[in-house]
Design an enzyme around this catalytic site. Structure first.
Site, PDB file in Angstrom:
ATOM      1  N   ASP A 135      36.022  80.946  24.853  1.00 55.99           N
ATOM      2  CA  ASP A 135      34.662  79.732  24.755  1.00 55.99           C
ATOM      3  C   ASP A 135      33.940  79.822  25.129  1.00 55.99           C
ATOM      4  O   ASP A 135      34.037  80.859  26.526  1.00 55.99           O
ATOM      5  CB  ASP A 135      35.661  78.597  24.358  1.00 55.99           C
ATOM      6  CG  ASP A 135      36.153  77.968  22.894  1.00 55.99           C
ATOM      7  OD1 ASP A 135      35.402  78.256  22.223  1.00 55.99           O
ATOM      8  OD2 ASP A 135      37.114  77.488  23.026  1.00 55.99           O
ATOM      9  N   GLU A 167      36.831  71.190  11.161  1.00 51.54           N
ATOM     10  CA  GLU A 167      37.711  71.826  11.585  1.00 51.54           C
ATOM     11  C   GLU A 167      37.982  71.572  13.242  1.00 51.54           C
ATOM     12  O   GLU A 167      37.055  71.536  13.994  1.00 51.54           O
ATOM     13  CB  GLU A 167      37.113  73.931  12.562  1.00 51.54           C
ATOM     14  CG  GLU A 167      37.705  75.265  13.011  1.00 51.54           C
ATOM     15  CD  GLU A 167      36.811  76.142  13.194  1.00 51.54           C
ATOM     16  OE1 GLU A 167      36.639  76.327  12.592  1.00 51.54           O
ATOM     17  OE2 GLU A 167      37.207  76.779  14.554  1.00 51.54           O
TER      18      GLU A 167
END
Lengths: 271, 417
Positions: free
Chosen positions: A64, A53
Site C-alpha cells: 500500500d 472490498e
C-alpha cells in the site's frame, strides 16, 4: 459446510449481461472509526459499487501507498480488531451488497486459516483477496475456501510471465485481480498502458473475469478500463474522500458523489 | 540473562498448522515465499542467477579476489585472555569480522549480491539498514561497482546511528529516512519492498540478513558461510580441537548463520545465538523472539514473530539498532525447533557491561550488536568452566555506537552532543 451467498462471479456475470464492467470499491474497516467505516461501505453499495472490498488494517502493509497506509495506521491506533471485519462484511450484506475481504496473510494465518474461513462464510462474505499470498503457499487456504464455498482472488502483475499467469489464474475463483502497474496502491495519472497488455495476456490463459486495480481514481479512468476489463477496482481515491476535512456526514456525501461518478464511468466503457 | 529455551518450553503455536512439504526455500515449516505476485519473476531470476554464479569460476574467482584484496579476508582470530577471566576462566577466541572493510561482516554478502546484480543486468541496488552497517556496506559496493544506490533507514535509527548516515551519503548513496510505523528496521524493509515492487525491472533489493522470501535466507547464509569455514580451520590450528560452543548475536541472524553453518554437522559443538533482551522480556520492550514469539509471516518469510492477539506485528526494542527486529531468519527458527541450536538473550544492561569489559580488558571496541554475543560468552563460560573453549563472532566494530555508549555511561557533558 456452509455456503456463502452471492458469489462475486454471479455479480460479475450480471454486469457483463448489462454490457458493462463492475465497480469494486475498497475501504478499510475501522477508518475513520468502526461505525464510520460501516456507514461508508453502505454508501458504496447505495451509490453503485457492485462489490465492496473490505480491507483489514495491518501493521506492515507493504503493497500500500501513503493513503491506505495512513488510513490503516489510524484504524489500528483507534483500536480496530480483526473481528471488526466480520461486522463490516455482515453490514455490507445487509445493505444488499457483495463483500470480499482484502487482507495481508499473517492476519489469516494467526487466526487460523480454517477459523478465518468459517467466520467469513458465517458473516456472509464472498471470499478473500490476498495481496501477499501466492498460490504456491496457499494449500491450506485452497482447501479451507473449498470447504466454505469462498472465492479465492490472487493477483497478477505486468511482470507476470505466461507460466505465472497460468499458475495464478488456475488457482483463482471468482475473478482475477490484475494490478495495472508495477507498484503499490495509490492514485496515478496514467494506468492504461500496462493494464491493457496484461489483460490480453490474462485472457489468453483463463475464462475467469478479470478486474483491474491500482491507481484508478477518476470517472474517465474507470471508463477507459471498463472498455476491456470485467471490473474496475478503486481504493485510495475512496479512502481519500473519506479522509478529507469536515464532518463525517459531509465526507460521506463526497464519497457518495465520487462513487456515483465512478459507477457512471464503468457504464461508459466502449465495449 | 535468560535460561536457554528449548522446544519443550516453546510457546504454544496456537491453531497454526502449515503443511510440511519438501519445497525449496523451506527450513522445516519455516521460510517460504510470502510476497506479492509482482515480485515472483524477480525472485525466480535471482534464484537462477545465484545458482549459476555459485558454479561459475568467473564469479567465484572475482568474489575471492575482492575478499582477499578489498574486504581483507581471511579475518583473523584473536584470543582474549583478560576478557576470558570474566567468563568463568573459559578460553575465549574472537572471530574478527569487525576488521573487515566497512567494519562488519555485512560486506561479505553485499559484494556477492552486487556482483550478481551486475550479472542480472540491473543498474540500481537498494537496501534496508538498522544499525547502518548493511547500508554502509551496500553503499560501498555500489560505489566500487558503479551502481546507483538507495538505502532505507528508520527515522529513529538515522538519529541513533547518525555517523553511518553520513558515511553512506559520502559514499554517494541516497539515504531515505522512513517515518511510519515504529520508524525502525521493519519499517525500512517495508519501504524497500515498496520501492522494489515499483522498480524491479532495473533494481535489485540487496537484503542484508538471512530473512525475506526464498532465495534470500539461503543465499545470504551462503555468502557469509566463509566466516565459519575460516574460523573452524583457525580454531583447529590454534587449539588443536573444535570449540565447545560457537556464540553469535542474532537480529535477523546473518552473522550467526555465517559462523554456525560450517559447524552444523559437528554434533559436539553447541551453537548458541544471543538475542536482544532489551529492558527485559517481562517489560515487553525487547527483541527476544524465541523467548516470547509464535510462528507467523513477516517480510516474505514464515518464522518466529512478535505479534499481538490479531497477528499484528509488535514493535521490538533493543539498545542496538541492528538487533531491533520483531522476526528472525527462518533457518534459525528451524535450528531452534530441531534442537540443533539454542537461543538466549542478553538485556541492554548486560550488553553494556560486556561492551565495556572488552574495551577495557582487550582494547577492542565491539559493536553493540556483537556485545550481545560477548554477554552470552560470559554466561556460557561460567556454566562450562575453565576447560571450555568458546568461539565468539565479533561481527562488527563499535565506532558507530560511541554516541549511545557515551550517553549510557555518562561520558559526555549534558548538551554537548
Amino acid at each position: 459446510m456452509t455456503t456463502a451467498t452471492a458469489g462475486v462471479e454471479d455479480v460479475l456475470a450480471r454486469c457483463r449481461a448489462e454490457g458493462r464492467a463492475a465497480l469494486i470499491g475498497y475501504l478499510p474497516v475501522g477508518f475513520p472509526s468502526l461505525e464510520g467505516s460501516v456507514a461508508a461501505m453502505r454508501v458504496l453499495v447505495e451509490a453503485g459499487c457492485d462489490i465492496v472490498e473490505v480491507g483489514i488494517p495491518y501493521s506492515d502493509p507493504l503493497m500500500d501507498g501513503p493513503t491506505i497506509q495512513g488510513a490503516a495506521a489510524a484504524a489500528l491506533a483507534g483500536g480496530t480488531r480483526v473481528d471488526d471485519v466480520f461486522t463490516a462484511v455482515a453490514a455490507v450484506r445487509e445493505a444488499g451488497g457483495t463483500a470480499v475481504v482484502m487482507t495481508y496473510w499473517n492476519l489469516v494465518l494467526h487466526r487460523g486459516v480454517e477459523r478465518f474461513a468459517a467466520d467469513l462464510a458465517a458473516a456472509g462474505g464472498a471470499g478473500l483477496i490476498t495481496p501477499d499470498l501466492i498460490p504456491d503457499e496457499a494449500a491450506e487456504w485452497t482447501s479451507a475456501s473449498d470447504r466454505h464455498g469462498l472465492d479465492r482472488v490472487f493477483l497478477v502483475a505486468p511482470s507476470s510471465t505466461r507460466e505465472r499467469l497460468e499458475v495464478v489464474t488456475s488457482a483463482c475463483r471468482g475473478f482475477v485481480y490484475a494490478a495495472s502497474t508495477m507498484g503499490v496502491t495509490g492514485a496515478r495519472e496514467n494506468v492504461d498502458a500496462d493494464a491493457r497488455g496484461l489483460l490480453e495476456r490474462v485472457r489468453a490463459v483463463t475464462d475467469l473475469p478479470v478486474c483491474v486495480g491500482l491507481g484508478v481514481s477518476t470517472r474517465a479512468q474507470a471508463a477507459e478500463i471498463a472498455a476491456y476489463a470485467d471490473g474496475v477496482i478503486v481504493g485510495s481515491a475512496l479512502v481519500r474522500a473519506l479522509a478529507g476535512e469536515g464532518e463525517l456526514t459531509q465526507r460521506l456525501d463526497t464519497l457518495r458523489t465520487l462513487t456515483a461518478e465512478l459507477a457512471q464511468g464503468v457504464r461508459e466503457g466502449n465495449r | 540473562m535468560s535460561e536457554p529455551t528449548s522446544r519443550a518450553e516453546a510457546p504454544d503455536a496456537g491453531e497454526l498448522t502449515v503443511e510440511e512439504l519438501p519445497r525449496p526455500g523451506r527450513f522445516g515449516q519455516f521460510g517460504g515465499r510470502y510476497v506479492p505476485e509482482a515480485l515472483v519473476p524477480a525472485l525466480e531470476q535471482l534464484d537462477e542467477a545465484r545458482q549459476k554464479a555459485a558454479v561459475d569460476p568467473e564469479f567465484t574467482d572475482e568474489l575471492a579476489r575482492l575478499h582477499a584484496t578489498y574486504t581483507g579476508r581471511p579475518s583473523i582470530l584473536t584470543e582474549v585472555p583478560r576478557f576470558a577471566a570474566h567468563c568463568g576462566g573459559a578460553r575465549v577466541v574472537l572471530k574478527r569480522e569487525d576488521l573487515n572493510h566497512t567494519g562488519s561482516h555485512k560486506i561479505n554478502n553485499v559484494l556477492a549480491q552486487a556482483l550478481i546484480t551486475k550479472r542480472m543486468g540491473k543498474t540500481r541496488i537498494i537496501a534496508e539498514t538498522g544499525a547502518g552497517q548493511h547500508g554502509v556496506a551496500t553503499a560501498t559496493a555500489a560505489a566500487l561497482m558503479g551502481l546507483e544506490c538507495t538505502v532505507y533507514m528508520g527515522r529513529v535509527d538515522t538519529e541513533r546511528q547518525a555517523l553511518n548516515v553520513a558515511r553512506m551519503r559520502i559514499l554517494g548513496a541516497q539515504v531515505v529516512p522512513v517515518e511510519h510505523g515504529s520508524a525502525t528496521l521493519k519499517d525500512a524493509i517495508n519501504e524497500a519492498l515498496r520501492d522494489w515492487v515499483t522498480n524491479v525491472a532495473t533494481t535489485h533489493y540487496c537484503i542484508g540478513t538471512v530473512t525475506g522470501p526464498h532465495p534470500f535466507p539461503e543465499m545470504v547464509r551462503d555468502f557469509h558461510a566463509l566466516i565459519g569455514e575460516e574460523a573452524r580451520a583457525q580454531v583447529l590450528e590454534l587449539a588443536g580441537r573444535l570449540p565447545d560452543a560457537v556464540i553469535a548475536c542474532v537480529g535477523g541472524g546473518s552473522n550467526a548463520m555465517g559462523i554456525f553453518h560450517r559447524f552444523v554437522p559437528d554434533a559436539g559443538v553447541r551453537l548458541i545465538g544471543v538475542e536482544a533482551g532489551g529492558e527485559g522480556v517481562e517489560s515487553g520492550r525487547h527483541a527476544a523472539r524465541f523467548a516470547s514469539a509464535t510462528p507467523g509471516v513477516l517480510h516474505g518469510a514464515m518464522s518466529y514473530l512478535m505479534q499481538d492477539a490479531d497477528g499484528q506485528t509488535v514493535e521490538s526494542h533493543s539498545i542496538s539498532a541492528g538487533l531491533d527486529y520483531p522476526s528472525v531468519g527462518p533457518e534459525h527458527a528451524h535450528l531452534r525447533d530441531s534442537g540443533r541450536a539454542e537461543y538466549r538473550y542478553a538485556t541492554d544492561e548486560q550488553v553494556m557491561e560486556a561492551f565495556s569489559l572488552l574495551c577495557r580488558t582487550e582494547g577492542i571496541i565491539p559493536a553493540l550488536e556483537s556485545a550481545h554475543a560477548l554477554a552470552g560468552a560470559m554466561e556460557v563460560g561460567r556454566e562450562l568452566g575453565p576447560e571450555a573453549l568458546l568461539l565468539v563472532n565479533l561481527s562488527g566494530r563499535g565506532d558507530k555506537d560511541m554516541h549511545t555508549a557515551a550517553a549510557w555511561f555518562g561520558l559526555v557533558e549534558e548538551g554537548s552532543t
